[in-house]
Design an enzyme around this catalytic site. Structure first.
Site, mmCIF file in Angstrom:
data_model
loop_
_atom_site.group_PDB
_atom_site.id
_atom_site.type_symbol
_atom_site.label_atom_id
_atom_site.label_comp_id
_atom_site.label_asym_id
_atom_site.label_seq_id
_atom_site.Cartn_x
_atom_site.Cartn_y
_atom_site.Cartn_z
ATOM 1 C CE LYS A 90 -4.488 1.052 0.446
ATOM 2 N NZ LYS A 90 -5.686 0.342 -0.009
ATOM 3 N N GLY A 188 -20.114 7.697 4.621
ATOM 4 C CA GLY A 188 -19.118 7.933 3.572
ATOM 5 C C GLY A 188 -19.735 7.684 2.209
ATOM 6 C CG HIS A 191 -14.462 7.217 -6.100
ATOM 7 N ND1 HIS A 191 -13.572 7.990 -5.392
ATOM 8 C CD2 HIS A 191 -14.497 7.723 -7.342
ATOM 9 C CE1 HIS A 191 -13.088 8.930 -6.184
ATOM 10 N NE2 HIS A 191 -13.625 8.793 -7.371
HETATM 11 P P1 NAD Z 1 -13.494 8.192 -1.441
HETATM 12 O O1 NAD Z 1 -12.383 9.100 -1.096
HETATM 13 O O2 NAD Z 1 -14.076 8.277 -2.801
HETATM 14 O O3 NAD Z 1 -14.704 8.365 -0.410
HETATM 15 C C1 NAD Z 1 -14.540 8.472 0.957
HETATM 16 C C2 NAD Z 1 -15.681 9.356 1.435
HETATM 17 O O4 NAD Z 1 -15.706 9.320 2.860
HETATM 18 C C3 NAD Z 1 -15.528 10.807 0.998
HETATM 19 O O5 NAD Z 1 -16.739 11.257 0.410
HETATM 20 C C4 NAD Z 1 -15.219 11.533 2.321
HETATM 21 O O6 NAD Z 1 -15.695 12.864 2.332
HETATM 22 C C5 NAD Z 1 -15.934 10.649 3.311
HETATM 23 N N1 NAD Z 1 -15.459 10.763 4.678
HETATM 24 C C6 NAD Z 1 -14.211 10.909 5.152
HETATM 25 N N2 NAD Z 1 -14.213 10.951 6.499
HETATM 26 C C7 NAD Z 1 -15.513 10.798 6.885
HETATM 27 C C8 NAD Z 1 -16.165 10.731 8.132
HETATM 28 N N3 NAD Z 1 -15.488 10.856 9.275
HETATM 29 N N4 NAD Z 1 -17.493 10.549 8.141
HETATM 30 C C9 NAD Z 1 -18.199 10.445 6.996
HETATM 31 N N5 NAD Z 1 -17.631 10.493 5.784
HETATM 32 C C10 NAD Z 1 -16.305 10.673 5.727
HETATM 33 O O7 NAD Z 1 -13.009 6.696 -1.116
HETATM 34 P P2 NAD Z 1 -13.625 5.329 -1.640
HETATM 35 O O8 NAD Z 1 -12.819 4.881 -2.807
HETATM 36 O O9 NAD Z 1 -15.094 5.442 -1.753
HETATM 37 O O10 NAD Z 1 -13.260 4.361 -0.430
HETATM 38 C C11 NAD Z 1 -14.037 4.315 0.766
HETATM 39 C C12 NAD Z 1 -13.450 3.282 1.727
HETATM 40 O O11 NAD Z 1 -13.447 2.009 1.087
HETATM 41 C C13 NAD Z 1 -11.992 3.530 2.142
HETATM 42 O O12 NAD Z 1 -11.777 3.089 3.453
HETATM 43 C C14 NAD Z 1 -11.198 2.663 1.184
HETATM 44 O O13 NAD Z 1 -9.941 2.296 1.717
HETATM 45 C C15 NAD Z 1 -12.112 1.484 1.062
HETATM 46 N N6 NAD Z 1 -11.939 0.724 -0.168
HETATM 47 C C16 NAD Z 1 -12.078 1.325 -1.374
HETATM 48 C C17 NAD Z 1 -11.911 0.573 -2.538
HETATM 49 C C18 NAD Z 1 -12.113 1.173 -3.909
HETATM 50 O O14 NAD Z 1 -12.242 0.415 -4.887
HETATM 51 N N7 NAD Z 1 -12.197 2.481 -4.050
HETATM 52 C C19 NAD Z 1 -11.584 -0.785 -2.448
HETATM 53 C C20 NAD Z 1 -11.475 -1.372 -1.174
HETATM 54 C C21 NAD Z 1 -11.644 -0.601 -0.039
#
Ligand code: NAD
Length: 357
Positions: A90, A188, A191
């Site tokens: 990572k 949250g 994406h």
């Molecule tokens: P992202 O950055 O698109 O979305 C994260 C969202 O969470 C944002 O809208 C942000 O404003 C919000 N956020 C941050 N802190 C917050 C809080 N305290 N309370 C409420 N909302 C809050 O990220 P993503 O790609 O949607 O990923 C979300 C989670 O899923 C992360 O933990 C990431 O590691 C995990 N994840 C993502 C993927 C992927 O394919 N994108 C794959 C596996 C795991």
């Protein structure tokens, strides 16, 4: 020695509580672009270390290191459990994705990834867009999740897997996987979270949503008729399922006693602050879908996609996350242990078969 490295006390690095069997941890600083990053390679037993790059304004480098070490270890387990021939790694970039991030910074990151000669393969994570990955790909071929390498943005596949995982969890707790009329709190709306919310809405669930980024909340309220709550209260609301899709460590000694849902099943990585929090959930009769089992859809899409796209195969493997979770839940019940312990055991069994735990 770079500035970032010198701000972390020597002992705080090597004795860091999250420092496990990591094979390589690289500290990166690029003066011209303002890049400060940490790349952690945890384990390459099953193949090159694949794991996303996160851009986040960490309060201090030690927090960034904690995240990189925990997330890279999680990727080893996630890739092993998903049946992929890939190790775990990572990267974290210390920057505000909405203010500091530039194409030049992402290109500089790409050059540092390239120096690792393919032992680390990068992709998207929090704060990183498909366009950012295109910038990285201009400097290294060790990048996935771009259009050129396959299906592009992995987030829709992560969301599909989380949705199937929620259904498997609901089936385990309530006897059938029907989401019609179930109340779900999604924390949250990025994406992944927004797409999960959309799928839940289409399946007839009643949505409670929260995000620190107001426009995303307003969109969910408008498109899904969702009820908005303060992000700090997302876990406390009366709901059947709590779906954490923001950042990690949201399940901890303070929040677990406040959860009113029967199920916690969401995309966020490293949801449990400590193993004790998983035990506390079990004690309270709350079913927890282990994060790296339920959120593997993205990495499956990245790992199995071929240029031109083979969406059907990737979708089939991603939907099977529900089956994996059903096995985990059954085994956890039979062994009177927690689902995350079973997931760890299943991943370790695979690593053991390959000659290393
Ligand atoms: P992202 O950055 O698109 O979305 C994260 C969202 O969470 C944002 O809208 C942000 O404003 C919000 N956020 C941050 N802190 C917050 C809080 N305290 N309370 C409420 N909302 C809050 O990220 P993503 O790609 O949607 O990923 C979300 C989670 O899923 C992360 O933990 C990431 O590691 C995990 N994840 C993502 C993927 C992927 O394919 N994108 C794959 C596996 C795991």
């Amino acid at each position: 020695m770079n500035a970032l490295h010198s701000t972390i006390r020597h002992s705080a690095v090597f004795d860091h509580p999250e420092m496990g069997e990591h094979e390589n941890v690289v500290f990166v600083k690029d003066r011209d672009t303002g890049l400060s990053a940490i790349i952690a390679i945890h384990d390459t037993t099953l193949g090159p270390a694949l794991g996303g790059c996160r851009v986040w304004p960490y309060g201090n480098p030690s927090d960034a290191l904690t995240d990189a070490l925990r997330l890279s270890r999680g990727m080893t387990y996630k890739n092993a459990l998903a049946g992929l021939d890939l190790g775990g790694g990572k990267a974290v970039i210390i920057a505000d994705p909405r203010k500091d991030k530039t194409a030049a910074m992402m290109e500089a990151f790409g050059r540092h990834v390239d120096r690792l000669s393919g032992t680390y393969i990068t992709a998207e994570d929090v704060g990183v867009s498909p366009q950012d990955m295109e910038a990285v790909a201009r400097q290294t071929k060790h990048v996935r999740g771009t259009r050129a390498t396959g299906l592009g943005d992995p987030s829709p596949y992560t969301a599909l897997g989380v949705f199937e995982g929620i259904r498997a969890s609901v089936r385990h707790v309530f006897g059938n996987g029907d989401l019609e009329g179930r109340t779900v709190s999604v924390q949250g709306l990025g994406h992944v979270g927004f797409d999960v919310a959309r799928r839940l809405h289409e399946a007839g669930a009643r949505l409670i949503v929260s995000d620190i980024h107001l426009p995303a909340v307003l969109r969910a309220v408008e498109e899904f008729g969702a009820l908005a709550v303060d992000p700090a209260e997302a876990h406390m609301v009366e709901a059947d399922i709590f779906v954490p899709c923001a950042l990690g460590a949201g399940l901890n000694a303070r929040t677990v006693p406040q959860i009113r849902a029967r199920i916690v099943a969401g995309a966020a990585n490293n949801q449990l602050q400590t193993p004790a929090d998983g035990a506390a959930l079990k004690k309270r009769g709350i079913l927890y879908a282990p994060d790296y089992a339920i959120n593997a859809g993205g990495v499956i899409s990245i790992a199995l996609a071929t240029p031109g796209g083979n969406d059907a195969h990737v979708r089939e493997k991603t939907v099977a996350i529900g089956d994996t979770l059903a096995v985990i839940f059954e085994r956890a019940s039979a062994e009177e242990t927690t689902p995350e312990r079973v997931a760890d055991a299943m991943a370790e069994e695979r690593l053991e078969k390959s000659g290393k735990t």
